[in-house]
Design a protein around this motif. Sequence first.
Motif, PDB file in Angstrom:
ATOM      1  N   GLN A   1       0.834  -1.197   0.000  1.00  0.00           N
ATOM      2  CA  GLN A   1       0.000   0.000   0.000  1.00  0.00           C
ATOM      3  C   GLN A   1       0.877   1.259   0.000  1.00  0.00           C
ATOM      4  N   GLN A   2       1.880   1.282   0.880  1.00  0.00           N
ATOM      5  CA  GLN A   2       2.778   2.434   0.940  1.00  0.00           C
ATOM      6  C   GLN A   2       3.546   2.616  -0.364  1.00  0.00           C
ATOM      7  N   GLN A   3       3.961   1.486  -0.953  1.00  0.00           N
ATOM      8  CA  GLN A   3       4.698   1.554  -2.212  1.00  0.00           C
ATOM      9  C   GLN A   3       3.890   2.277  -3.282  1.00  0.00           C
ATOM     10  N   TRP A   4       2.620   1.900  -3.415  1.00  0.00           N
ATOM     11  CA  TRP A   4       1.812   2.485  -4.494  1.00  0.00           C
ATOM     12  C   TRP A   4       1.303   3.885  -4.165  1.00  0.00           C
ATOM     13  N   GLU A   5       1.483   4.328  -2.926  1.00  0.00           N
ATOM     14  CA  GLU A   5       1.218   5.728  -2.621  1.00  0.00           C
ATOM     15  C   GLU A   5       2.425   6.600  -2.954  1.00  0.00           C
ATOM     16  N   ARG A   6       3.586   5.975  -3.135  1.00  0.00           N
ATOM     17  CA  ARG A   6       4.817   6.720  -3.404  1.00  0.00           C
ATOM     18  C   ARG A   6       5.237   6.625  -4.867  1.00  0.00           C
ATOM     19  N   ARG A   7       5.340   5.385  -5.365  1.00  0.00           N
ATOM     20  CA  ARG A   7       5.797   5.188  -6.741  1.00  0.00           C
ATOM     21  C   ARG A   7       5.343   3.836  -7.247  1.00  0.00           C
ATOM     22  N   ALA A   8       4.824   3.807  -8.459  1.00  0.00           N
ATOM     23  CA  ALA A   8       4.396   2.550  -9.063  1.00  0.00           C
ATOM     24  C   ALA A   8       5.609   1.726  -9.485  1.00  0.00           C
ATOM     25  N   ILE A   9       5.511   0.428  -9.323  1.00  0.00           N
ATOM     26  CA  ILE A   9       6.504  -0.503  -9.856  1.00  0.00           C
ATOM     27  C   ILE A   9       5.966  -0.995 -11.197  1.00  0.00           C
ATOM     28  N   MET A  10       6.759  -0.845 -12.249  1.00  0.00           N
ATOM     29  CA  MET A  10       6.245  -1.115 -13.594  1.00  0.00           C
ATOM     30  C   MET A  10       7.247  -1.896 -14.427  1.00  0.00           C
ATOM     31  N   SER A  11       6.729  -2.529 -15.463  1.00  0.00           N
ATOM     32  CA  SER A  11       7.518  -3.118 -16.546  1.00  0.00           C
ATOM     33  C   SER A  11       8.565  -4.101 -16.020  1.00  0.00           C
ATOM     34  N   GLY A  12       9.846  -3.905 -16.409  1.00  0.00           N
ATOM     35  CA  GLY A  12      10.875  -4.863 -16.019  1.00  0.00           C
ATOM     36  C   GLY A  12      11.016  -5.003 -14.520  1.00  0.00           C
ATOM     37  N   GLN A  13      10.907  -3.891 -13.787  1.00  0.00           N
ATOM     38  CA  GLN A  13      11.011  -3.965 -12.334  1.00  0.00           C
ATOM     39  C   GLN A  13       9.839  -4.725 -11.740  1.00  0.00           C
ATOM     40  N   PHE A  14       8.653  -4.555 -12.309  1.00  0.00           N
ATOM     41  CA  PHE A  14       7.485  -5.307 -11.837  1.00  0.00           C
ATOM     42  C   PHE A  14       7.747  -6.805 -11.975  1.00  0.00           C
ATOM     43  N   HIS A  15       8.267  -7.192 -13.123  1.00  0.00           N
ATOM     44  CA  HIS A  15       8.574  -8.605 -13.351  1.00  0.00           C
ATOM     45  C   HIS A  15       9.568  -9.123 -12.308  1.00  0.00           C
ATOM     46  N   GLU A  16      10.616  -8.358 -12.041  1.00  0.00           N
ATOM     47  CA  GLU A  16      11.649  -8.801 -11.108  1.00  0.00           C
ATOM     48  C   GLU A  16      11.121  -8.903  -9.681  1.00  0.00           C
ATOM     49  N   VAL A  17      10.287  -7.950  -9.260  1.00  0.00           N
ATOM     50  CA  VAL A  17       9.818  -7.914  -7.876  1.00  0.00           C
ATOM     51  C   VAL A  17       8.739  -8.953  -7.610  1.00  0.00           C
ATOM     52  N   PHE A  18       7.797  -9.111  -8.546  1.00  0.00           N
ATOM     53  CA  PHE A  18       6.586  -9.876  -8.243  1.00  0.00           C
ATOM     54  C   PHE A  18       6.476 -11.240  -8.912  1.00  0.00           C
ATOM     55  N   LEU A  19       7.262 -11.498  -9.933  1.00  0.00           N
ATOM     56  CA  LEU A  19       7.001 -12.687 -10.748  1.00  0.00           C
ATOM     57  C   LEU A  19       8.206 -13.609 -10.845  1.00  0.00           C
ATOM     58  N   ARG A  20       7.929 -14.859 -11.119  1.00  0.00           N
ATOM     59  CA  ARG A  20       8.960 -15.790 -11.547  1.00  0.00           C
ATOM     60  C   ARG A  20       8.510 -16.391 -12.880  1.00  0.00           C
ATOM     61  N   GLU A  21       9.477 -16.727 -13.681  1.00  0.00           N
ATOM     62  CA  GLU A  21       9.214 -17.228 -15.029  1.00  0.00           C
ATOM     63  C   GLU A  21       9.587 -18.698 -15.095  1.00  0.00           C
ATOM     64  N   TYR A  22       8.780 -19.487 -15.765  1.00  0.00           N
ATOM     65  CA  TYR A  22       9.157 -20.886 -15.970  1.00  0.00           C
ATOM     66  C   TYR A  22       9.072 -21.215 -17.455  1.00  0.00           C
ATOM     67  N   GLY A  23       9.991 -22.084 -17.893  1.00  0.00           N
ATOM     68  CA  GLY A  23      10.216 -22.282 -19.308  1.00  0.00           C
ATOM     69  C   GLY A  23      11.221 -21.263 -19.812  1.00  0.00           C
ATOM     70  N   SER A  24      11.886 -21.557 -20.928  1.00  0.00           N
ATOM     71  CA  SER A  24      12.895 -20.654 -21.481  1.00  0.00           C
ATOM     72  C   SER A  24      13.073 -20.956 -22.961  1.00  0.00           C
ATOM     73  N   MET A  25      13.812 -20.079 -23.659  1.00  0.00           N
ATOM     74  CA  MET A  25      14.106 -20.325 -25.068  1.00  0.00           C
ATOM     75  C   MET A  25      14.918 -21.609 -25.224  1.00  0.00           C
ATOM     76  N   GLU A  26      15.766 -21.902 -24.234  1.00  0.00           N
ATOM     77  CA  GLU A  26      16.595 -23.110 -24.304  1.00  0.00           C
ATOM     78  C   GLU A  26      15.808 -24.364 -23.927  1.00  0.00           C
ATOM     79  N   ALA A  27      14.831 -24.227 -23.048  1.00  0.00           N
ATOM     80  CA  ALA A  27      14.001 -25.357 -22.613  1.00  0.00           C
ATOM     81  C   ALA A  27      12.541 -24.908 -22.642  1.00  0.00           C
ATOM     82  N   PRO A  28      11.959 -24.789 -23.840  1.00  0.00           N
ATOM     83  CA  PRO A  28      10.609 -24.229 -23.969  1.00  0.00           C
ATOM     84  C   PRO A  28       9.533 -25.141 -23.408  1.00  0.00           C
ATOM     85  N   LEU A  29       8.459 -24.513 -22.925  1.00  0.00           N
ATOM     86  CA  LEU A  29       7.296 -25.271 -22.495  1.00  0.00           C
ATOM     87  C   LEU A  29       6.556 -25.802 -23.722  1.00  0.00           C
TER      88      LEU A  29
END
Length: 386
Positions: free
Chosen positions: A219-247
Amino acid sequence: MSAAPPQSPHAGGIRLHADSLADLASARDHFLAQLRQLGLHSQVEISEACATAAGSAREFEQGFALRAELAAQWAPGHDTTGLTRQLQLDTQHRTDDLEREILLAMLLGPVAFSFPGHAELASALRIRRNMVKAARKTALAFHTTEAERPEDCWTYHEDSGFTVRPGHALVPALQKATQPEASGKLYSFSCYRATEYVILLAIAEELAHCNPALMHGLQQQWERRAIMSGQFHEVFLREYGSMEAPLPPKYYVPGDRLWFRNPDAHSSDVTGYEGSWVFYLGGGLFTNFWKREQPYTLTDKCLELFHWRHATYIDAAGELQIDESVVEAGVKATRADPQETARVLELMLRLREPKGVYQSGGCIDSSREHPRWVCPGTADMVLPVF
């Protein structure tokens, strides 16, 4: 105790790990109770608990996977798009059926979904459920360049992006921005930003339940500054599958965020048409934020992206644009010709090529995204420090 990996017939599925055998046994028992409540316990193979290296320490791990014969019958080739049809699940109206589909898709996954205890698994299931429900309600006004939010609870500054006005709770503010029932209006912003809002809303709803301290920070974060795009991905998400080992091209779990790439070099130069960010809703359907009552099937999405290349034009300002009416007419004509539909799908269901390459790839991404862990003591969702 051997340090070898669990002897599961599947490399993926769901894996629980803990610092001690006692904690692992507790996590396993809670998960089995959850499976039993959903009527899935007899359909799961369980590997033997084993010790694994965790840096300088030692952890214990146990794997869970859908029985091999059921996986082959219900999702051949890891194609999860027909699970609800196979099992006659009503995920639109029954929350327990939606939870069944999520768990079954994870249990037959080609890569492992790993959790430090059952609490994180239970939270991940609820977050995915929240995302599907929020994504179904999300509708945007179609515009590739404009951005707007409800002015009573949002404000904008170039340095901080769209932030929530102090005194306004994040969850209802996100609902008002994305769900017309909450605001009485459709707001214009990109499908990519909309996916961030749906993810953020689902996470916030779960944090209010399981981790109020992290919710306060959010809540405090979004009252100060939005996390967006690449930073959003890094903070909130994990990725599974890759170009080398595609799903596998048709493997999706409800709540996955994914990208369909426009494989045509020319039309991908149109702003907003580089590709399409969506959520998998389950039941073989993907979000359509512009016409939410008409979610896409995989075929629909492939045909739409294919016909973008046939709908380009130069507008009065000299800018390259796409005529959506031409796209709709092309999709309709292709749909009416089974042979042409099969030809287009053969092209589009190929895995996408790397950035900048446009030769013979399709629109299917090699990876998917889902939220990080959120529970006290195990959360790996770290907000920026101001």
